[in-house]
Design a protein around this motif. Structure first.
Motif: not given
Length: 115
Positions: A28-32
């Motif tokens: 996946t591609l995740n954002g924080v």
């Protein structure tokens, strides 16, 4: 887990050199959300043959920076890219918003959230 820093300028080259579809699964591609209106974007991979071997490429960006698309390398990344667009309100090259959120939904609900 191994974290490898990249930048939006070198991302495509870095992923292309790393990614072997027979060895790695794009998870996946995740954002924080970070402080000072910054966001950490993470491209997460697991190795097929090795249990719990995870590699995360990450880049720190401003919300108004254009994130490069990796769809030409990993076509299935389009779903994760569109999710990041909806959830954080960022722009990913060639990725439209509206995958999960309707026009009358709260827009970019994860923008500004942090752990």
């Amino acid at each position: 887990m191994k974290k490898i820093e990249t930048s939006i300028d070198t991302l495509k080259k870095d992923i292309k050199e790393f990614y072997d579809y027979k060895k790695w699964h794009f998870l996946t591609l995740n954002g924080v959300a970070l402080e000072d209106d910054m966001l950490e974007i993470q491209w997460i991979f697991s190795e097929y043959e090795v249990k719990n071997k995870i590699v995360v490429y990450y880049a720190h960006i401003k919300y108004d920076e254009l994130i490069p698309s990796i769809v030409e390398i990993i076509p299935s990344a389009i779903i994760s890219q569109r999710e990041i667009v909806d959830m954080f309100g960022v722009e990913v090259e060639g990725s439209q918003k509206g995958l999960y959120l309707d026009e009358d939904s709260q827009q970019k609900p994860l923008s500004g959230c942090s752990i």
